[in-house]
Design a protein around this motif. Sequence first.
Motif, PDB file in Angstrom:
ATOM      1  N   ALA A  68      65.116  30.404 -14.755  1.00  0.00           N
ATOM      2  CA  ALA A  68      65.662  30.490 -13.206  1.00  0.00           C
ATOM      3  C   ALA A  68      64.775  29.572 -12.358  1.00  0.00           C
ATOM      4  O   ALA A  68      65.261  29.073 -11.387  1.00  0.00           O
ATOM      5  CB  ALA A  68      65.096  32.067 -12.893  1.00  0.00           C
ATOM      6  N   GLN A  69      63.801  28.870 -12.810  1.00  0.00           N
ATOM      7  CA  GLN A  69      62.672  28.072 -12.204  1.00  0.00           C
ATOM      8  C   GLN A  69      63.512  26.690 -11.644  1.00  0.00           C
ATOM      9  O   GLN A  69      63.433  26.522 -10.331  1.00  0.00           O
ATOM     10  CB  GLN A  69      61.594  27.606 -13.056  1.00  0.00           C
ATOM     11  CG  GLN A  69      60.400  27.020 -11.984  1.00  0.00           C
ATOM     12  CD  GLN A  69      60.161  28.070 -10.762  1.00  0.00           C
ATOM     13  OE1 GLN A  69      59.640  29.300 -11.072  1.00  0.00           O
ATOM     14  NE2 GLN A  69      60.255  27.736  -9.606  1.00  0.00           N
ATOM     15  N   PRO A  70      64.389  26.125 -12.377  1.00  0.00           N
ATOM     16  CA  PRO A  70      65.000  25.164 -11.781  1.00  0.00           C
ATOM     17  C   PRO A  70      65.901  25.326 -10.649  1.00  0.00           C
ATOM     18  O   PRO A  70      66.052  24.574  -9.662  1.00  0.00           O
ATOM     19  CB  PRO A  70      65.734  24.627 -13.061  1.00  0.00           C
ATOM     20  CG  PRO A  70      65.210  24.873 -14.248  1.00  0.00           C
ATOM     21  CD  PRO A  70      64.707  26.243 -13.732  1.00  0.00           C
ATOM     22  N   PHE A  71      66.564  26.555 -10.521  1.00  0.00           N
ATOM     23  CA  PHE A  71      67.335  26.851  -9.451  1.00  0.00           C
ATOM     24  C   PHE A  71      66.664  27.318  -8.464  1.00  0.00           C
ATOM     25  O   PHE A  71      67.000  26.898  -7.281  1.00  0.00           O
ATOM     26  CB  PHE A  71      68.285  27.920 -10.127  1.00  0.00           C
ATOM     27  CG  PHE A  71      69.222  27.344 -11.168  1.00  0.00           C
ATOM     28  CD1 PHE A  71      70.284  26.568 -10.938  1.00  0.00           C
ATOM     29  CD2 PHE A  71      69.052  27.893 -12.469  1.00  0.00           C
ATOM     30  CE1 PHE A  71      71.343  26.287 -11.891  1.00  0.00           C
ATOM     31  CE2 PHE A  71      69.796  27.381 -13.474  1.00  0.00           C
ATOM     32  CZ  PHE A  71      70.797  26.607 -13.277  1.00  0.00           C
ATOM     33  N   VAL A  72      65.544  28.058  -8.454  1.00  0.00           N
ATOM     34  CA  VAL A  72      64.633  28.242  -7.565  1.00  0.00           C
ATOM     35  C   VAL A  72      64.086  27.066  -6.993  1.00  0.00           C
ATOM     36  O   VAL A  72      64.231  27.070  -5.849  1.00  0.00           O
ATOM     37  CB  VAL A  72      63.425  29.115  -7.914  1.00  0.00           C
ATOM     38  CG1 VAL A  72      62.532  29.354  -6.991  1.00  0.00           C
ATOM     39  CG2 VAL A  72      63.864  30.693  -8.658  1.00  0.00           C
ATOM     40  N   ASN A  73      63.792  26.176  -7.862  1.00  0.00           N
ATOM     41  CA  ASN A  73      63.108  24.745  -7.246  1.00  0.00           C
ATOM     42  C   ASN A  73      64.236  24.268  -6.162  1.00  0.00           C
ATOM     43  O   ASN A  73      63.975  23.554  -5.395  1.00  0.00           O
ATOM     44  CB  ASN A  73      62.794  24.014  -8.373  1.00  0.00           C
ATOM     45  CG  ASN A  73      61.736  24.237  -8.996  1.00  0.00           C
ATOM     46  OD1 ASN A  73      60.894  25.337  -8.457  1.00  0.00           O
ATOM     47  ND2 ASN A  73      61.278  23.834 -10.218  1.00  0.00           N
ATOM     48  N   LEU A  74      65.483  24.240  -6.745  1.00  0.00           N
ATOM     49  CA  LEU A  74      66.710  23.531  -5.915  1.00  0.00           C
ATOM     50  C   LEU A  74      66.693  24.094  -4.415  1.00  0.00           C
ATOM     51  O   LEU A  74      66.834  23.567  -3.415  1.00  0.00           O
ATOM     52  CB  LEU A  74      67.793  23.593  -6.453  1.00  0.00           C
ATOM     53  CG  LEU A  74      68.230  22.707  -7.685  1.00  0.00           C
ATOM     54  CD1 LEU A  74      69.462  23.091  -8.420  1.00  0.00           C
ATOM     55  CD2 LEU A  74      68.104  21.187  -7.388  1.00  0.00           C
ATOM     56  N   LEU A  75      66.575  25.656  -4.458  1.00  0.00           N
ATOM     57  CA  LEU A  75      66.530  26.124  -3.091  1.00  0.00           C
ATOM     58  C   LEU A  75      65.373  25.829  -2.472  1.00  0.00           C
ATOM     59  O   LEU A  75      65.481  25.658  -1.262  1.00  0.00           O
ATOM     60  CB  LEU A  75      66.751  27.444  -3.405  1.00  0.00           C
ATOM     61  CG  LEU A  75      68.277  28.186  -3.915  1.00  0.00           C
ATOM     62  CD1 LEU A  75      67.808  29.709  -4.525  1.00  0.00           C
ATOM     63  CD2 LEU A  75      69.113  28.097  -2.700  1.00  0.00           C
ATOM     64  N   ASN A  76      63.913  26.091  -3.106  1.00  0.00           N
ATOM     65  CA  ASN A  76      62.713  25.832  -2.177  1.00  0.00           C
ATOM     66  C   ASN A  76      62.760  24.224  -1.889  1.00  0.00           C
ATOM     67  O   ASN A  76      62.272  23.908  -0.813  1.00  0.00           O
ATOM     68  CB  ASN A  76      61.736  25.887  -3.141  1.00  0.00           C
ATOM     69  CG  ASN A  76      61.417  27.163  -3.790  1.00  0.00           C
ATOM     70  OD1 ASN A  76      61.746  28.255  -3.142  1.00  0.00           O
ATOM     71  ND2 ASN A  76      60.514  27.530  -5.007  1.00  0.00           N
ATOM     72  N   GLN A  77      63.323  23.366  -2.395  1.00  0.00           N
ATOM     73  CA  GLN A  77      63.399  21.836  -1.993  1.00  0.00           C
ATOM     74  C   GLN A  77      64.527  21.548  -1.101  1.00  0.00           C
ATOM     75  O   GLN A  77      64.680  20.556  -0.444  1.00  0.00           O
ATOM     76  CB  GLN A  77      63.553  21.061  -3.170  1.00  0.00           C
ATOM     77  CG  GLN A  77      62.528  20.881  -4.154  1.00  0.00           C
ATOM     78  CD  GLN A  77      62.705  20.465  -5.537  1.00  0.00           C
ATOM     79  OE1 GLN A  77      64.025  19.891  -5.604  1.00  0.00           O
ATOM     80  NE2 GLN A  77      61.854  20.368  -6.446  1.00  0.00           N
ATOM     81  N   GLY A  78      65.512  22.722  -0.799  1.00  0.00           N
ATOM     82  CA  GLY A  78      66.529  22.467   0.114  1.00  0.00           C
ATOM     83  C   GLY A  78      67.681  21.664  -0.448  1.00  0.00           C
ATOM     84  O   GLY A  78      68.650  21.067   0.210  1.00  0.00           O
ATOM     85  N   ALA A  79      67.502  21.211  -1.714  1.00  0.00           N
ATOM     86  CA  ALA A  79      68.670  20.679  -2.468  1.00  0.00           C
ATOM     87  C   ALA A  79      70.071  21.496  -2.096  1.00  0.00           C
ATOM     88  O   ALA A  79      71.204  21.076  -2.143  1.00  0.00           O
ATOM     89  CB  ALA A  79      68.635  20.371  -3.780  1.00  0.00           C
ATOM     90  N   PHE A  80      69.861  23.038  -2.174  1.00  0.00           N
ATOM     91  CA  PHE A  80      70.881  24.035  -2.101  1.00  0.00           C
ATOM     92  C   PHE A  80      70.215  24.917  -1.005  1.00  0.00           C
ATOM     93  O   PHE A  80      69.446  25.395  -1.172  1.00  0.00           O
ATOM     94  CB  PHE A  80      71.317  24.724  -3.474  1.00  0.00           C
ATOM     95  CG  PHE A  80      72.318  23.979  -4.367  1.00  0.00           C
ATOM     96  CD1 PHE A  80      73.504  24.377  -4.595  1.00  0.00           C
ATOM     97  CD2 PHE A  80      71.718  23.065  -5.253  1.00  0.00           C
ATOM     98  CE1 PHE A  80      74.411  23.721  -5.331  1.00  0.00           C
ATOM     99  CE2 PHE A  80      72.604  22.327  -6.177  1.00  0.00           C
ATOM    100  CZ  PHE A  80      74.044  22.891  -6.229  1.00  0.00           C
ATOM    101  N   THR A  81      71.573  25.212  -0.251  1.00  0.00           N
ATOM    102  CA  THR A  81      71.322  26.465   0.610  1.00  0.00           C
ATOM    103  C   THR A  81      71.554  27.543  -0.264  1.00  0.00           C
ATOM    104  O   THR A  81      72.328  27.580  -1.328  1.00  0.00           O
ATOM    105  CB  THR A  81      72.241  26.470   1.884  1.00  0.00           C
ATOM    106  OG1 THR A  81      73.599  26.547   1.211  1.00  0.00           O
ATOM    107  CG2 THR A  81      71.927  25.286   2.778  1.00  0.00           C
ATOM    108  N   ARG A  82      71.308  29.043   0.212  1.00  0.00           N
ATOM    109  CA  ARG A  82      71.661  30.113  -0.476  1.00  0.00           C
ATOM    110  C   ARG A  82      73.070  30.175  -0.426  1.00  0.00           C
ATOM    111  O   ARG A  82      74.002  30.486  -1.370  1.00  0.00           O
ATOM    112  CB  ARG A  82      71.152  31.093   0.099  1.00  0.00           C
ATOM    113  CG  ARG A  82      69.546  31.433  -0.293  1.00  0.00           C
ATOM    114  CD  ARG A  82      68.834  32.650   0.450  1.00  0.00           C
ATOM    115  NE  ARG A  82      67.441  32.615   0.369  1.00  0.00           N
ATOM    116  CZ  ARG A  82      66.560  33.564   0.533  1.00  0.00           C
ATOM    117  NH1 ARG A  82      67.207  34.569   1.167  1.00  0.00           N
ATOM    118  NH2 ARG A  82      65.279  33.377   0.034  1.00  0.00           N
TER     119      ARG A  82
END
Length: 76
Positions: A32-46
Motif C-alpha cells: 500500500a505504501q507506494p500508492f499512499v505516497n503518491l496521494l500524499n505527494q499530490g501525484a494523484f488525487t483520490r
Amino acid sequence: TNAMVGSGGTNTAVVNLLWTNLMGSAPSAADAQPFVNLLNQGAFTRRAMTSAVAELLDQKVGVTGVASYDFTVFGV
C-alpha cells in the motif's frame, strides 16, 4: 468489511479500500505504501486514483461504464 471513505478519510484508508476492491483482499503495508505516497505527494488525487482503479476493474471483469461513474458519492 464494508468501508466508505469520505473527504475526512485518510489516504491509507482510500488505498486499502481501492486495493481490496480490485484485488479481493487488503494490501500489506509494503504494497500500500507506494500508492499512499503518491496521494500524499499530490501525484494523484483520490478521484484520479479511483478512476484508474475503475478502469482496471473494467479491464479485469469487463464492466462497462465503471470508469465514467461519478465517484463524488465516495468523497473522492
